[in-house]
Design a protein around this motif. Structure first.
Motif, mmCIF file in Angstrom:
data_model
loop_
_atom_site.group_PDB
_atom_site.id
_atom_site.type_symbol
_atom_site.label_atom_id
_atom_site.label_comp_id
_atom_site.label_asym_id
_atom_site.label_seq_id
_atom_site.Cartn_x
_atom_site.Cartn_y
_atom_site.Cartn_z
ATOM 1 N N TRP A 191 -0.533 -5.038 5.700
ATOM 2 C CA TRP A 191 -0.046 -4.468 4.456
ATOM 3 C C TRP A 191 1.403 -4.027 4.612
ATOM 4 C CZ3 TRP A 191 -3.006 -3.531 -0.082
ATOM 5 C CH2 TRP A 191 -4.365 -3.842 0.020
ATOM 6 N N LEU B 273 -2.809 -1.106 -3.264
ATOM 7 C CA LEU B 273 -3.691 -0.034 -2.793
ATOM 8 C C LEU B 273 -2.921 1.272 -2.795
ATOM 9 C CD1 LEU B 273 -6.135 1.270 -1.374
ATOM 10 C CD2 LEU B 273 -5.206 0.416 0.800
ATOM 11 N N VAL C 193 -11.438 -1.405 -1.173
ATOM 12 C CA VAL C 193 -10.481 -2.396 -1.691
ATOM 13 C C VAL C 193 -11.173 -3.741 -1.896
ATOM 14 C CG1 VAL C 193 -8.377 -3.689 -1.190
ATOM 15 C CG2 VAL C 193 -8.499 -1.264 -0.657
ATOM 16 N N CYS D 87 -4.389 -2.191 -9.311
ATOM 17 C CA CYS D 87 -4.354 -1.278 -8.178
ATOM 18 C C CYS D 87 -5.736 -0.688 -7.919
ATOM 19 C CB CYS D 87 -3.365 -0.141 -8.480
ATOM 20 S SG CYS D 87 -3.227 1.124 -7.202
ATOM 21 N N THR D 88 -6.088 -0.601 -6.643
ATOM 22 C CA THR D 88 -7.247 0.189 -6.220
ATOM 23 C C THR D 88 -6.736 1.522 -5.707
ATOM 24 O OG1 THR D 88 -8.654 -1.691 -5.635
ATOM 25 C CG2 THR D 88 -9.129 0.408 -4.559
ATOM 26 N N ALA E 195 0.849 -1.189 0.000
ATOM 27 C CA ALA E 195 0.000 0.000 0.000
ATOM 28 C C ALA E 195 0.885 1.238 0.000
ATOM 29 C CB ALA E 195 -0.925 0.020 1.210
#
Length: 246
Positions: free
Chosen positions: A29, A75, A224, A117-118, A7
């Motif tokens: 993460w 993320l 997510v 990717c979000t 992230a």
């Protein structure tokens, strides 16, 4: 804890950005956070990697692109923000739009379509109620809202998605401390002061309490989990500040 997913929190040195970076780190993460301040001035845990990045500089777009390619986050949270000085010049106004709107759009429109990717873009309910002190800031955030919709169109049909988390009055440390100080001065409860503050700040608010930062973290996790279905989504955590018609 084994960190498996990466992230990147742009604007993660304090406030809600730092809370998101720390919370994501606790949830497993592998987190990289950025901010204008040096690492020595940031209170993040050592397990969170930190990169100094100022989106107002001439090299900001190149620097941000390089960081994205290095981290390759699953993320990405865009939370970087700049506010006007007390007596801003035209150059100050331009810097606000660079940080809040233009650099993120320029970089993300080129990066996201080819990424898995979000991207969650943090925005503000200031877009609903600008005044003479917040007008330029609110305008930059309104432009960001429009360009985030354009980013979602960039991502259509790809593995990437982009969504907006639109926030109202947050329970950040500085605001809470200020309200508690006023409560002590007036010899009343922080709850009463907070309720009065919210009623004056925006008559559309339908809450008497500030939004906890953990609610922001849970909202990011929700977006997510939605995956591609979150593309173009507006998640309002704004205490009803847009009024009843939106």
């Amino acid at each position: 804890m084994t960190h498996t997913q990466r992230a990147l929190v742009i604007g993660g040195s304090r406030g809600v950005g730092a809370h998101l970076a720390a919370g994501l780190d606790e949830r497993g993460w592998s987190v990289t956070a950025t901010g204008r301040r040096p690492r020595s001035a940031v209170g993040l845990d050592v397990s969170v990697h930190y990169e100094q990045l100022d989106l107002a500089t001439e090299t900001a777009a190149t620097d941000m692109t390089g960081l994205l390619r290095k981290v390759r986050p699953r993320l990405l949270v865009h939370n970087a923000v700049a506010y006007p000085a007390p007596e801003p010049s035209l150059t100050d106004y331009e810097a606000i739009f660079r940080v809040n709107t233009l650099v993120p759009y320029r970089v993300l429109s080129g990066y996201l379509p080819g990424a898995d990717c979000t991207c969650v873009v943090i925005n503000s309910d200031a877009i609903y109620h600008a005044n003479r002190t917040s007008g330029v800031y609110a305008a930059s955030k309104a432009a960001l809202r429009v360009l985030t919709s354009a980013l979602a169109d960039h991502c259509r049909g790809s593995r990437a998605c982009v969504a907006t988390l639109l926030l109202g009055p947050l329970a950040d440390d500085r605001k809470v401390e200020q309200l508690e100080r006023i409560a002590r001065q007036r010899k009343t409860s922080p709850e009463e002061v907070t309720s009065a503050y919210l009623r004056r700040a925006n008559p559309s608010y339908t809450t008497d309490s500030l939004i906890p930062l953990d609610a922001c973290l849970r909202s990011v996790e929700y977006l997510v989990d939605l995956g591609a279905q979150a593309n173009g989504m507006l998640c309002r955590l704004d205490s009803g500040s847009a009024g009843s018609l939106i």
